[in-house]
Design an enzyme around this catalytic site. Structure first.
Site, PDB file in Angstrom:
ATOM      1  N   ALA A 170      -6.221 -39.918  33.025  1.00  0.00           N
ATOM      2  CA  ALA A 170      -6.669 -40.152  31.639  1.00  0.00           C
ATOM      3  C   ALA A 170      -6.580 -41.618  31.205  1.00  0.00           C
ATOM      4  O   ALA A 170      -6.869 -41.919  30.046  1.00  0.00           O
ATOM      5  CB  ALA A 170      -5.939 -39.260  30.634  1.00  0.00           C
ATOM      6  N   ALA A 171      -6.222 -42.520  32.104  1.00  0.00           N
ATOM      7  CA  ALA A 171      -6.215 -43.946  31.717  1.00  0.00           C
ATOM      8  C   ALA A 171      -7.642 -44.392  31.377  1.00  0.00           C
ATOM      9  O   ALA A 171      -7.868 -45.068  30.369  1.00  0.00           O
ATOM     10  CB  ALA A 171      -5.652 -44.796  32.847  1.00  0.00           C
ATOM     11  N   GLY A 172      -8.604 -43.981  32.226  1.00  0.00           N
ATOM     12  CA  GLY A 172     -10.006 -44.334  31.958  1.00  0.00           C
ATOM     13  C   GLY A 172     -10.496 -43.694  30.661  1.00  0.00           C
ATOM     14  O   GLY A 172     -11.230 -44.313  29.890  1.00  0.00           O
ATOM     15  N   ASP A 173     -10.078 -42.461  30.411  1.00  0.00           N
ATOM     16  CA  ASP A 173     -10.490 -41.779  29.172  1.00  0.00           C
ATOM     17  C   ASP A 173      -9.899 -42.481  27.946  1.00  0.00           C
ATOM     18  O   ASP A 173     -10.543 -42.580  26.903  1.00  0.00           O
ATOM     19  CB  ASP A 173     -10.024 -40.311  29.189  1.00  0.00           C
ATOM     20  CG  ASP A 173     -10.643 -39.529  30.341  1.00  0.00           C
ATOM     21  OD1 ASP A 173     -11.768 -39.876  30.750  1.00  0.00           O
ATOM     22  OD2 ASP A 173      -9.992 -38.592  30.833  1.00  0.00           O
TER      23      ASP A 173
HETATM   24  O1  RIB Z   1      -9.986 -38.123  33.547  1.00  0.00           O
HETATM   25  C1  RIB Z   1      -8.925 -37.227  33.730  1.00  0.00           C
HETATM   26  C2  RIB Z   1      -9.391 -35.821  33.571  1.00  0.00           C
HETATM   27  O2  RIB Z   1     -10.304 -35.513  34.602  1.00  0.00           O
HETATM   28  C3  RIB Z   1      -8.317 -34.785  33.678  1.00  0.00           C
HETATM   29  O3  RIB Z   1      -7.716 -34.498  32.443  1.00  0.00           O
HETATM   30  C4  RIB Z   1      -9.024 -33.600  34.332  1.00  0.00           C
HETATM   31  O4  RIB Z   1      -9.065 -32.462  33.551  1.00  0.00           O
HETATM   32  C5  RIB Z   1     -10.405 -34.107  34.696  1.00  0.00           C
HETATM   33  O5  RIB Z   1     -11.358 -33.718  33.791  1.00  0.00           O
END
Ligand code: RIB
Length: 304
Positions: free
Chosen positions: A252-255
Site C-alpha cells: 500500500a505504499a504506492g496506493d
Molecule cells: O497495493 C496493495 C494492494 O494490492 C493490497 O492491499 C492488495 O489487496 C492488492 O490489491
C-alpha cells in the site's frame, strides 16, 4: 489542473481482504513453507487509495463491490470518512482477497482473487456515474471489471480520469487510454502499457518524458521506489527524492502515494509540494504493517 474546478473524488475500485503472512523468503515452485505470523487487514488498491485521499482531507466517494463477508471493509471506509453509498454487497459473491507474503526486508508478493470486484456491471457503473460530472476526478486501478465502459462513460460526462494501471496485464492496453488525464505508474507498468522498454536513467526524468510523448494529452507520475518519483506534464518536470526509512511492509505504499498525490491536486497546492507530501506519506506507510491501517493521516504526514 485545466478545466472547471474539481472538488471531489470518485474512486471506482477494489476492496480486498488482505491475508498477510510473514515469511523468511517467498515460497518457491514445489516448496511448502511455514509462515511466522498471519494477520488479516483491509486492503485492495481501490480501498487503500480512497482511505489515503480521505485521510489527506478531500471528499471521497468509493464505488465497488464486496460479498456478504466484506462488511468490515465498508465500515473501514466509513471510519476514514469515505462515502460508501455506491459500494454494493453481492450475496452471491465472495469478497476479493489477497494472499500477501511479506519478507523481513518489507518486500511483498501478492496473489489476488477478484471475487466481487470482478462482478461490477455496466448497470452499476451507470447508477454511480450519473451522479457525478465535471466537478469530479475519477480514480481507477486495474482490479475491477468493466473498466473500459466506466472510462468511456466518465469521459462523456466530463469527468477527469486518473489511471493507476496496477496490476499490469494485457487487458490494460485495450482500455481507451486517450481519455486518461493522469497516469500514476511504476516502471514495470510503464513498460507494459507502452510496450517501450524504459531505461530508467539515474533520475528517471528521461523515462518520464518518453511516457509523456506517448500520452501527450496526459500528465504522468512515474514512481521508482527508493529512487523517488517524477512528475511530467506539458510544461513541467519535477523530480522528487524518496524519503528513505526502515521498511517493515511496502504493501500500500504506492496506493498511499497515489491517494496523497490526488488529494494534493484537489487542494491546488504547488506541484512540488504535492509530490513531496505524497512521498512523505508513502514513507510513513512502509514503516507499518498492513495495507489500509498503514496509511497515515494528514497530521502525521505534516509532522514527518
Ligand atoms: O497495493 C496493495 C494492494 O494490492 C493490497 O492491499 C492488495 O489487496 C492488492 O490489491
Amino acid at each position: 489542473m485545466t478545466g472547471g474546478k474539481i472538488v471531489r473524488v470518485l474512486c471506482f475500485g477494489s476492496l480486498n481482504i488482505d491475508k498477510r503472512y510473514l515469511v523468511d523468503h517467498f515460497v518457491r515452485k514445489g516448496e511448502t513453507l511455514s509462515s511466522e505470523s498471519y494477520q488479516v487487514f483491509g486492503g485492495g488498491k481501490g480501498l487503500n487509495q480512497s482511505i489515503a485521499m480521505a485521510r489527506a482531507g478531500v471528499p471521497v466517494w468509493h464505488a465497488g463491490a464486496v460479498g456478504a463477508d466484506g462488511d468490515f471493509l465498508i465500515r473501514m471506509l466509513k471510519e476514514a470518512g469515505v462515502c460508501t453509498e455506491y459500494v454494493r454487497v453481492l450475496d452471491q459473491q465472495c469478497t476479493g482477497h489477497a494472499i500477501i507474503q511479506n519478507d523481513k526486508e518489507g518486500d511483498n508478493c501478492i496473489l489476488l482473487y477478484g471475487g466481487a470486484n470482478q462482478a461490477v456491471t455496466r448497470e452499476h457503473a451507470d447508477q454511480v456515474l450519473k451522479d457525478f460530472g465535471e466537478d469530479t476526478i475519477l480514480v481507477l486501478q486495474n482490479e475491477i471489471s468493466e473498466l473500459a465502459y466506466i472510462m468511456k462513460t466518465a469521459h462523456e460526462r466530463g469527468i477527469k480520469i486518473v489511471l493507476n494501471p496496477s496490476p499490469m496485464d494485457q487487458k490494460i492496453k485495450e482500455l481507451p487510454l486517450e481519455y486518461v488525464d493522469y497516469f500514476i505508474l511504476n516502471e514495470v507498468e510503464a513498460a507494459g502499457l507502452t510496450g517501450i522498454k524504459l531505461t530508467v536513467d539515474a533520475d528517471g526524468v528521461a523515462a518520464a518524458e518518453r511516457l509523456r510523448e506517448r500520452f501527450p494529452g496526459a500528465a504522468v507520475v512515474l514512481t521508482l521506489g527508493a529512487q523517488g518519483s517524477v512528475y511530467a506534464d506539458s510544461e513541467t518536470i519535477i523530480r522528487q527524492d524518496a524519503y528513505i526509512v526502515d521498511a517493515v511492509d511496502t504493501t500500500a505504499a504506492g496506493d498511499t502515494f497515489t491517494g496523497y498525490f490526488i488529494a494534493g491536486l484537489l487542494k491546488n497546492s504547488d506541484m512540488r509540494e504535492v509530490m513531496d507530501q505524497a512521498s512523505r506519506a508513502a514513507a510513513l506507510a512502509v514503516m507499518r504493517p498492513g495495507a489500509a491501517p498503514s496509511i497515515p493521516t494528514a497530521e502525521e504526514v505534516r509532522g514527518f
